[in-house]
Enzyme design. Structure first.
Site, mmCIF file in Angstrom:
data_model
loop_
_atom_site.group_PDB
_atom_site.id
_atom_site.type_symbol
_atom_site.label_atom_id
_atom_site.label_comp_id
_atom_site.label_asym_id
_atom_site.label_seq_id
_atom_site.Cartn_x
_atom_site.Cartn_y
_atom_site.Cartn_z
ATOM 1 N N ASP A 160 0.869 -1.179 0.000
ATOM 2 C CA ASP A 160 0.000 0.000 0.000
ATOM 3 C C ASP A 160 0.904 1.226 0.000
ATOM 4 O OD1 ASP A 160 -3.250 0.428 0.960
ATOM 5 O OD2 ASP A 160 -1.911 2.161 0.873
ATOM 6 N N THR A 217 -13.905 -2.466 -8.403
ATOM 7 C CA THR A 217 -15.072 -2.358 -9.279
ATOM 8 C C THR A 217 -14.856 -1.223 -10.268
ATOM 9 O OG1 THR A 217 -16.416 -3.017 -7.407
ATOM 10 C CG2 THR A 217 -17.575 -2.046 -9.282
ATOM 11 N N LYS A 222 -20.480 -7.300 -12.392
ATOM 12 C CA LYS A 222 -20.287 -6.757 -11.036
ATOM 13 C C LYS A 222 -21.157 -5.514 -10.799
ATOM 14 C CE LYS A 222 -18.866 -5.159 -7.257
ATOM 15 N NZ LYS A 222 -18.571 -5.663 -5.954
ATOM 16 N N CYS A 252 -20.218 0.945 -2.215
ATOM 17 C CA CYS A 252 -20.465 0.043 -3.337
ATOM 18 C C CYS A 252 -21.801 0.358 -3.963
ATOM 19 C CB CYS A 252 -20.465 -1.391 -2.840
ATOM 20 S SG CYS A 252 -19.082 -1.721 -1.753
ATOM 21 N N LYS A 288 -24.076 0.689 7.837
ATOM 22 C CA LYS A 288 -24.977 -0.424 8.170
ATOM 23 C C LYS A 288 -24.532 -1.053 9.482
ATOM 24 C CE LYS A 288 -22.828 -4.190 5.628
ATOM 25 N NZ LYS A 288 -23.086 -5.232 4.650
ATOM 26 N N ARG A 337 -18.468 5.368 5.386
ATOM 27 C CA ARG A 337 -18.472 5.999 4.053
ATOM 28 C C ARG A 337 -19.887 6.121 3.484
ATOM 29 N NH1 ARG A 337 -14.148 2.537 0.916
ATOM 30 N NH2 ARG A 337 -15.246 0.936 2.088
#
Ligand code: SAJ
Length: 403
Positions: free
Chosen positions: A30, A117, A198, A252, A312, A319
């Protein structure tokens, strides 16, 4: 063969750890040196069930964390792909940045798998030209991740996966690496189909949630119980409606549908509409708050308490969370800041954030449940006798109000 995983966030880190734990020789890279030093010091960088144990196993098996890209023949890129606020098109700059760094060091004929994605066509438009320009021969593949935060490790092992590649041989090679830990079916296809499938999966979920949210509004209008109606409708063998809520967050489902809207504005009407329905839910929750405040004689929103900051339940990821969206709407309207509490979030990210549940409750004449964390389910008795707006349908009899 050494596998190099690039990008150690929500997807890259569990993937790298899982591969190492299953005997692969893994270097995890990273460019964020601070993140790398925390990982080197043995710190798991986000909360997810089972991650600390997997981390221990992977480090025991010799996984390396570094900011230096190693020279090898197999790379997996799992960096973020946000969308551009104005055009709603995918911003592939992190992927192209990682790709450029990989191309500098990789072996000839290396396999480079993109897990991030991306919108259909991104590999051909933005990634392939980079590879061609580098003068190196590399083999590209797209293996979009599918794991759900909250149940990541189970899904990483058990979900079916898609691998898109230009030729069968590359697909089989990628499959053999993933098969070291993945028990689900691994479907081979071409790159564009993998990219599209996707985005379609997450768009399907967004539209389904938007449908549930629209039903909630219709039912609110006429005093019907949306949860009971969905429960009954879902008894039909071909109906599976998701749950209404305060909006859709995360990195997402609230992002990917925009890739299609951005690239196909003329065709993607339903997709856009669903996004708009879901994005408008925090404002709808605010309307509910106003109605209840009037009913209860609560003077201003400083006496309202928002339970939950994450997008959630049982994750620490905030985010695009509905709560942050709601706070932004309240700020825009110049309303006094409400109290906020989330047992999963220890850092301060909201103006009047409490870190003690009791103090938060004492500051709130109306508790608005925006996330159904296990913590709340275990403390439902503490809501007794309070005004509660339950946007997640988790409080049972403890809540007088729903969305
Ligand atoms: N939500 C509802 N009602 C529901 C289900 C979800 O309001 O019935 C809300 C959630 O509260 C949350 C948002 O939608 O704010 C998204 O949560 P989620 O649990 O549906 O999905 P994510 O974003 O955590 O993960 C999704 C998954 N995709 C699908 O289920 C099709 C996951 O498998 C993907 O890997 C992930 O997106 C991703 O990274 O693309």
């Amino acid at each position: 063969m050494r596998v190099c995983v690039v990008g150690l966030g929500y997807i890259g880190l569990p993937t790298a750890l899982m591969m190492a734990a299953h005997g692969q020789d893994v270097t995890a890279v990273d460019y964020n040196a601070d993140l790398v030093s925390r990982l080197q010091a043995g710190q798991v960088t986000f909360k997810e069930g089972g991650l600390p144990a997997l981390f221990a196993e992977a480090t025991g098996r010799g996984i390396r964390f570094t900011s230096e890209y190693p020279r090898t023949g197999f790379y997996i890129i799992a960096v973020p792909t946000p969308y551009m606020a104005d055009s709603k098109k995918v911003d592939a700059s992190y992927v192209t940045g990682a790709m450029a760094s990989v191309l500098e060091v990789c072996e000839d004929d290396a396999v480079i798998v993109v897990e991030s994605t991306i919108s259909p066509g991104t590999i051909d438009r933005e990634i392939r030209p980079l590879a061609e320009k580098s003068g190196k021969h590399v083999r590209l593949a797209h293996a979009p991740e599918r794991i759900i935060p909250g149940n990541m490790l189970h899904e990483l092992v058990n979900n079916a996966r898609t691998i898109g590649s230009d030729d069968r041989e590359t697909g089989e090679l990628v499959r053999s690496v993933y098969a070291s830990f993945c028990k689900g079916e691994i479907v081979l296809t071409d790159i564009r189909t993998a990219e599209m499938s996707k985005v379609v999966e997450n768009t399907f979920r967004d539209i389904n949630i938007a449908f549930a949210n629209e039903l909630a509004k219709i039912c609110r209008q006429s005093g019907m119980d949306v949860y009971e109606i969905i429960r009954i409708a879902n008894k039909h063998p071909r109906v599976n409606i998701l749950q209404p809520g305060p909006g859709v967050g995360g990195h997402c489902i609230s992002v990917d549908p925009w890739f299609l809207v951005g690239d196909y504005p003329e065709q993607a009407k339903l997709i856009r509409q669903a996004r708009e329905v879901n994005s408008a839910m925090p404002a709808f929750v605010l309307e509910r708050i106003r109605t209840i405040m009037a009913e209860k004689g609560i003077g201003d929103t400083s006496r309202v308490g928002l339970y939950g900051l994450t997008y959630k339940e049982n994750v620490d990821d905030v985010r695009e969370s509905p709560t942050l969206q709601l706070l932004a709407v309240m700020k825009e309207q110049g309303l006094p800041a409400p109290a906020v509490y989330d047992p999963m979030v220890s850092r301060d990210i909201a103006d009047r954030q409490y870190h003690d549940f009791g103090a938060f409750l004492a500051a709130s004449d109306l508790v608005v449940v925006l996330v159904g964390h296990a913590h709340l389910r275990e403390n439902l008795d503490k809501l007794a006798g309070r005004a509660v707006l339950d946007t997640r349908h988790v409080c049972g009899d403890m809540a007088q109000y729903g969305i």
